[in-house]
Design an enzyme around this catalytic site. Structure first.
Site, PDB file in Angstrom:
ATOM      1  N   HIS A 307       0.853  -1.203   0.000  1.00  0.00           N
ATOM      2  CA  HIS A 307       0.000   0.000   0.000  1.00  0.00           C
ATOM      3  C   HIS A 307       0.876   1.234   0.000  1.00  0.00           C
ATOM      4  O   HIS A 307       1.908   1.258   0.677  1.00  0.00           O
ATOM      5  CB  HIS A 307      -0.926   0.015   1.230  1.00  0.00           C
ATOM      6  CG  HIS A 307      -2.082   0.949   1.082  1.00  0.00           C
ATOM      7  ND1 HIS A 307      -1.966   2.296   1.320  1.00  0.00           N
ATOM      8  CD2 HIS A 307      -3.357   0.730   0.689  1.00  0.00           C
ATOM      9  CE1 HIS A 307      -3.136   2.860   1.091  1.00  0.00           C
ATOM     10  NE2 HIS A 307      -3.998   1.941   0.708  1.00  0.00           N
ATOM     11  N   ASP A 364      -7.989  -4.691  -0.398  1.00  0.00           N
ATOM     12  CA  ASP A 364      -8.507  -5.261  -1.648  1.00  0.00           C
ATOM     13  C   ASP A 364      -8.306  -6.761  -1.746  1.00  0.00           C
ATOM     14  O   ASP A 364      -9.007  -7.439  -2.485  1.00  0.00           O
ATOM     15  CB  ASP A 364      -7.850  -4.576  -2.843  1.00  0.00           C
ATOM     16  CG  ASP A 364      -8.353  -3.161  -2.995  1.00  0.00           C
ATOM     17  OD1 ASP A 364      -9.549  -2.949  -2.768  1.00  0.00           O
ATOM     18  OD2 ASP A 364      -7.556  -2.279  -3.322  1.00  0.00           O
TER      19      ASP A 364
END
Ligand code: ACO
Length: 428
Positions: A307, A364
Site C-alpha cells: 500500500h 482489496d
C-alpha cells in the site's frame, strides 16, 4: 517545531507559516508565495501537497491508523454499522438512538428510483460497465430532483439531509437495477423492512421462487466492506469530488465525478485485479508457489499486497480477514481460487522478500475474495467500492460547501512550444 519556515531564493528571503493539525501533522503554507515571489511550488501528482484542511478522516500510514471523525476504524468495524458510520462521517458525531432511527428511515424511504431514472438506466447498453451506469445514474437522479441540485450552495446545503439519504440509498438501487437489466431480469421491489445490505442483496440476487434469504454473516461481511471503504481522506476520487464541489456544483454532479475517478484501475480497480490474478494462477495449474517466486523476481506483482500509505499493515485488511473467514464459512464456500488465496497469504507473510519490503495484504485482497464468494460479478467490484465510499464523498462535498471559499485552481509549469507565427495552409 518552529511555526515559520524560511525560504531563500537568490538574495530574497521569504518567511512562510507552518500549519499544525490536531494530530501534530505539519505543513508549510505557501499560499502567499506566488504573490510575493512570482514562484509556484511544483509537486507532480500532489504526493507532497496538502490540498485542504479537513476534519473528516485521519490516516497515519506508518502506524496503520485510520480514524473517521476521531473514531478508530477497528472499533467502528466491531461496534458500528455502515449506516451509523455514514452518519458519523456526514455529521461529525455518532447519532443518538432517535437520530439513527430517523436516518435509517430516511435512507430506506428513498430506496426506490424515480421511474425516469430507472428508464435511463435500462436504456443504457446491457454491456455498459456498472461504473459508467452509476455515474450516469447519479446525474439522472439529480435531473429527477431539480430542487435538490440547484447549484445554489445555500439551497443545496438546506437539502443536504434528504440528498445524502437519497444518494446513499439509491447508489445500491442503481447498481442492482443495471445488474438485473444486464441479465434480462426485472428489478424486484425493494424490501425496506430489511437492513441496508439485506435489501441490496435481495435486489441483486432474489429469485421469483423466494430464495432470497441471505445468511446474516454474509450481510454483515458486506456491511463491513462498505464501512471500511466509507472514507480514506484525500485521494483521486475524493479530491475530484472536492474539486467539482469547489466550483459550486451540486452533490449529484460532484459524486458522479468521484465515481468516474474511482473507476480507474490504479484506484478502485485493485479488488478486481486480485480475482483476475487468482484465476490466472489457477488456470496455469500453479498452487501459488510459482507466482510468489515470479513476484519476488519482479516479473509480476502480488495483487492485493502492499500500500502506498500503509507501511506496517492496512488496518482494514486485518478486520476483513476475519469477516471473510466468517462469511465463507456461512456460505459453505470452498473453491480452488480461495485455496490459492490462502496459500499466497501464508507464504507471503513468512517470506523475507515481503517482510523486508513491508508488503502485507491490503483491503482489496480480502474484499475481492468476499465479493467473489458472495456471487457478485467481478465487473461490479468497483461499484461496490463506490457504494461504500458514497458517505465519504458526501461528507467532503459538505465540508467544501460549508467552508470552501475559493474555486480550486492548481497552476502548472508550461513545457510546450513558445510563441510561433501562424502559417497559412500554403506556407505549411
Ligand atoms: N508484489 C510484489 N512486489 C511488490 C509489490 C507487490 N504487490 N508491491 C511492491 N513490491 C515491491 C517492489 O517491486 C519494490 O521492490 P524493490 O525495492 O526490490 O524494487 C518494493 O516492493 C517497493 O515497491 P513500490 O512500487 O515502491 O511500492 P509503492 O508504495 O510505490 O506501491 C502499491 C504501492 C502500488 C500498492 C504496490 O504495492 C502494488 O502495486 N500493489 C499491488 C496492487 C494493489 O494491491 N493495489 C491496491 C492498493 S490498496 C487501495 O488502493 C485501496
Amino acid at each position: 517545531m518552529a511555526d515559520t519556515a524560511n525560504l531563500e531564493i537568490g538574495d530574497q528571503k521569504y518567511s512562510l507559516d507552518v500549519i499544525t493539525g490536531t494530530e501534530q501533522e505539519q505543513a508549510v503554507d505557501i499560499s502567499r508565495l506566488r504573490k510575493e515571489s512570482k514562484l509556484i511550488t511544483f509537486d507532480d501528482g500532489y504526493g507532497n501537497t496538502g490540498s485542504c484542511e479537513s476534519s473528516v478522516t485521519f490516516i497515519d500510514g506508518d502506524k496503520g491508523i485510520l480514524r473517521y471523525r476521531g473514531y478508530d476504524i477497528a472499533e467502528l468495524a466491531e461496534k458500528s454499522t455502515f449506516l451509523e458510520s455514514a452518519y458519523l462521517l456526514l455529521y461529525g458525531n455518532l447519532p443518538s438512538n432517535a437520530a439513527l432511527q430517523e436516518f435509517r428511515k430516511r435512507v430506506s424511504e428513498y430506496c426506490e428510483l424515480p421511474p425516469e431514472v430507472l428508464k435511463a438506466i435500462n436504456a443504457m447498453p446491457k454491456s455498459a460497465h456498472p461504473m459508467a451506469v452509476l455515474a450516469s445514474g447519479l446525474q439522472a437522479l439529480g435531473g429527477a430532483y431539480p430542487e435538490f441540485s440547484t447549484n445554489d450552495r445555500e439551497k443545496d446545503l438546506e437539502a443536504f439531509d434528504q440528498v445524502a439519504a437519497l444518494i446513499i440509498s439509491t447508489v445500491r438501487t442503481i447498481a442492482a437495477a443495471h445488474h438485473r437489466n444486464s441479465q434480462d431480469k426485472e428489478l424486484p421491489q425493494p424490501d425496506t423492512s430489511k437492513s441496508y445490505c439485506g435489501n441490496f442483496l435481495s435486489m441483486m440476487f432474489s429469485e421469483d421462487d423466494g430464495t432470497d434469504e441471505i445468511p446474516e454473516p454474509v450481510q454483515n461481511a458486506l456491511d463491513q466492506i462498505f464501512l471500511l471503504h466509507a472514507d480514506h481522506e484525500q485521494n483521486c476520487s475524493t479530491s475530484t469530488c472536492r474539486m467539482i464541489a469547489s466550483g459550486g456544483a451540486n452533490p449529484f454532479a460532484s459524486l458522479a465525478g468521484g465515481v468516474s475517478a474511482l473507476w480507474g484501475p490504479l484506484h478502485g480497480g485493485a479488488n478486481m485485479a486480485v480475482i483476475k490474478m487468482l484465476n490466472e494462477i489457477h488456470e496455469s495449474g500453479d498452487d501459488g508457489s510459482n507466482f510468489i517466486e515470479s513476484a519476488k523476481q519482479g516479473k509480476s506483482r502480488l495483487m492485493g499486497f502492499g500500500h502506498r500509505v500503509y507501511r506496517n499493515y492496512d488496518p482494514r485488511a486485518k478486520i476483513l480477514k476475519n469477516a471473510s473467514d466468517q462469511a465463507l464459512e456461512a456460505l459453505g464456500v470452498s473453491s480452488p481460487i480461495l485455496d490459492i488465496a490462502r496459500r499466497l497469504e501464508e507464504v507471503a507473510l513468512e517470506d523475507s522478500y515481503f517482510i523486508q519490503r513491508k508488503l502485507y495484504p491490503n483491503v482489496d485482497f480480502y474484499s475481492g475474495i468476499i465479493l467473489q464468494a458472495l456471487g457478485f460479478p467481478t465487473n461490479m467490484f468497483t461499484v461496490l467500492f463506490a457504494i461504500g465510499r458514497t458517505p465519504g464523498w458526501l461528507s467532503h462535498w459538505k465540508e467544501i460547501a460549508e467552508n470552501g471559499k475559493k474555486i480550486h485552481r492548481p497552476r502548472q509549469i508550461y513545457q510546450g512550444e513558445t510563441l510561433r507565427p501562424y502559417l497559412s495552409l500554403e506556407e505549411r
